[in-house]
Design a protein around this motif. Structure first.
Motif, short mmCIF file in Angstrom:
data_model
loop_
_atom_site.label_atom_id
_atom_site.label_comp_id
_atom_site.label_asym_id
_atom_site.label_seq_id
_atom_site.Cartn_x
_atom_site.Cartn_y
_atom_site.Cartn_z
N SER A 34 0.86 -1.18 0.00
CA SER A 34 0.00 0.00 0.00
C SER A 34 0.91 1.24 0.00
N CYS A 35 0.72 2.09 -0.99
CA CYS A 35 1.55 3.29 -1.16
C CYS A 35 0.66 4.53 -1.10
N ILE A 36 0.55 5.13 0.05
CA ILE A 36 -0.29 6.32 0.20
C ILE A 36 0.39 7.49 -0.50
N TYR A 44 3.85 -5.85 9.59
CA TYR A 44 3.64 -4.56 10.26
C TYR A 44 4.92 -4.04 10.93
N ASP A 45 5.98 -4.79 10.87
CA ASP A 45 7.21 -4.41 11.56
C ASP A 45 8.06 -3.53 10.65
N ARG A 46 8.35 -2.32 11.12
CA ARG A 46 9.07 -1.35 10.28
C ARG A 46 10.45 -1.86 9.88
N ASP A 47 11.14 -2.57 10.75
CA ASP A 47 12.47 -3.07 10.40
C ASP A 47 12.38 -4.11 9.28
N LEU A 107 10.71 -1.56 1.40
CA LEU A 107 9.59 -0.62 1.39
C LEU A 107 10.06 0.77 1.80
N LYS A 108 9.45 1.78 1.22
CA LYS A 108 9.75 3.16 1.59
C LYS A 108 9.07 3.47 2.92
N SER A 109 9.47 4.56 3.53
CA SER A 109 8.98 4.89 4.87
C SER A 109 7.46 5.11 4.91
N ASP A 110 6.85 5.47 3.80
CA ASP A 110 5.40 5.70 3.78
C ASP A 110 4.63 4.52 3.18
N GLU A 111 5.28 3.36 3.04
CA GLU A 111 4.63 2.18 2.48
C GLU A 111 4.46 1.12 3.57
N ARG A 112 3.46 0.26 3.34
CA ARG A 112 3.25 -0.88 4.23
C ARG A 112 2.60 -2.00 3.42
N PHE A 113 2.63 -3.19 3.98
CA PHE A 113 2.04 -4.33 3.28
C PHE A 113 0.54 -4.39 3.53
#
Length: 187
Positions: A99-101, A143-146, A153-159
């Motif tokens: 997901s790329c906001i 959900y783990d940033r590391d 993933l970029k800092s503003d992306e998540r799975f």
């Protein structure tokens, strides 16, 4: 009832441990990803992207997951770390939906997240329509940033999730579904 309606009515997930090869061919993966990209996308901003984990890439991703798990759980037994290392190894193919906001004056972030979810479901549906098994999963590492950083993933992306894909090794049992009377109201 049409074949498409019957297909959608009876679609079910297949557990990754109940999958083996073969998995979709390169041509079929392109079809799956094309269908994954054919979802509602207010503003045509493409608020999702895909990461394909196949072959050794699944093990390399597992190394990232295990390394992060071990660093955050230093007293974890080696067997536990090994389990984390195999998170993406049961199915022969895994597609990560990211997901790329994107900042947009008229497209709220919530709509963008929903579009990524729709993309994940389209992938599951396409995989199933091609005769393979699919399962949309997350897990702590989604959900783990590391882990996200380690997987690029970029800092503003998540799975939005990981779609595990392969050939079912046994029939999948259906789970109880909610009664419409429990989930539907009419305004």
């Amino acid at each position: 009832m049409s074949d498409i309606i019957e297909f959608l009515r009876t679609r079910r997930s297949v557990k990754p441990r109940d999958m083996s090869g073969p998995c979709p061919s390169a041509e079929e993966i392109d079809i799956i990803l094309t269908i994954g990209a054919r979802v509602p996308d207010h503003g045509k901003i493409t608020p999702w992207r895909f990461i394909v984990f196949e072959g050794d890439a699944r093990a390399r991703a597992g190394d990232v997951i295990a390394r992060v798990y071990a660093s955050k759980n230093p007293s974890a037994p080696k067997e536990e770390v090994e389990i984390e290392k195999r998170q993406l190894m049961e199915a022969p193919l895994v597609i990560g939906v990211v997901s790329c906001i994107k900042q947009h004056p008229s497209v709220p972030s919530w709509e963008q997240v929903l579009s990524a979810g729709a993309s994940a479901m389209n992938i599951v549906t396409a995989v199933t329509a091609l005769g393979y098994g699919a399962n949309w999963l997350t897990g702590w590492f989604a959900y783990d940033r590391d882990v996200l950083d380690g997987l690029g993933l970029k800092s503003d992306e998540r799975f939005a999730g990981f779609i595990h894909i392969g050939t079912p090794t046994k029939p999948s049992k259906d789970r109880p579904r909610p009664a419409l009377s429990d989930i539907v109201t009419r305004f």
